[in-house]
Design a protein around this motif. Sequence first.
Motif, short mmCIF file in Angstrom:
data_model
loop_
_atom_site.label_atom_id
_atom_site.label_comp_id
_atom_site.label_asym_id
_atom_site.label_seq_id
_atom_site.Cartn_x
_atom_site.Cartn_y
_atom_site.Cartn_z
N THR A 53 -42.97 -9.79 8.32
CA THR A 53 -42.73 -10.82 9.32
C THR A 53 -43.08 -10.32 10.72
O THR A 53 -43.75 -11.01 11.49
N LEU A 56 -46.88 -10.04 11.05
CA LEU A 56 -47.51 -11.36 11.23
C LEU A 56 -47.30 -11.88 12.65
O LEU A 56 -48.22 -12.45 13.24
N ILE A 57 -46.11 -11.69 13.19
CA ILE A 57 -45.84 -12.15 14.55
C ILE A 57 -46.71 -11.39 15.55
O ILE A 57 -47.31 -11.99 16.45
N TRP A 60 -50.70 -12.21 14.77
CA TRP A 60 -51.11 -13.59 14.50
C TRP A 60 -52.37 -14.02 15.26
O TRP A 60 -53.26 -14.63 14.67
N PRO A 61 -52.48 -13.72 16.55
CA PRO A 61 -53.72 -14.12 17.26
C PRO A 61 -54.98 -13.50 16.64
O PRO A 61 -56.01 -14.17 16.50
N GLU A 62 -54.91 -12.23 16.26
CA GLU A 62 -56.06 -11.58 15.65
C GLU A 62 -56.38 -12.19 14.29
O GLU A 62 -57.54 -12.38 13.94
N ILE A 63 -55.35 -12.48 13.53
CA ILE A 63 -55.54 -13.07 12.20
C ILE A 63 -56.23 -14.42 12.32
O ILE A 63 -57.20 -14.71 11.60
N THR A 64 -55.75 -15.26 13.23
CA THR A 64 -56.34 -16.59 13.37
C THR A 64 -57.78 -16.52 13.88
O THR A 64 -58.63 -17.30 13.44
#
Length: 75
Positions: A53, A56-57, A60-64
């Motif tokens: 968790t 992911l927090i 998250w910007p890099e993942i998207t």
Amino acid sequence: IGLSLLNLIPVLGQIIYITLMFKFAFGATKDATLKSFAKAAIIKLVLAAILVTVALILFWPEITSVVEKVVEALK
């Protein structure tokens, strides 16, 4: 080994594994070793969920952005 192999079954295996760990940790067995193992497994699962968790927090910007690039490349 059997309980660990149960974890290899997708989705249903994990549900059964977690259910058995709670059952063993909080009552269904008198074997102290199995109770300790089950409690340690539950702690490990909770720590892993917390770490995932947080990752992911944080990322998250890099993942998207990577997902958007892949989607654009596939068009």
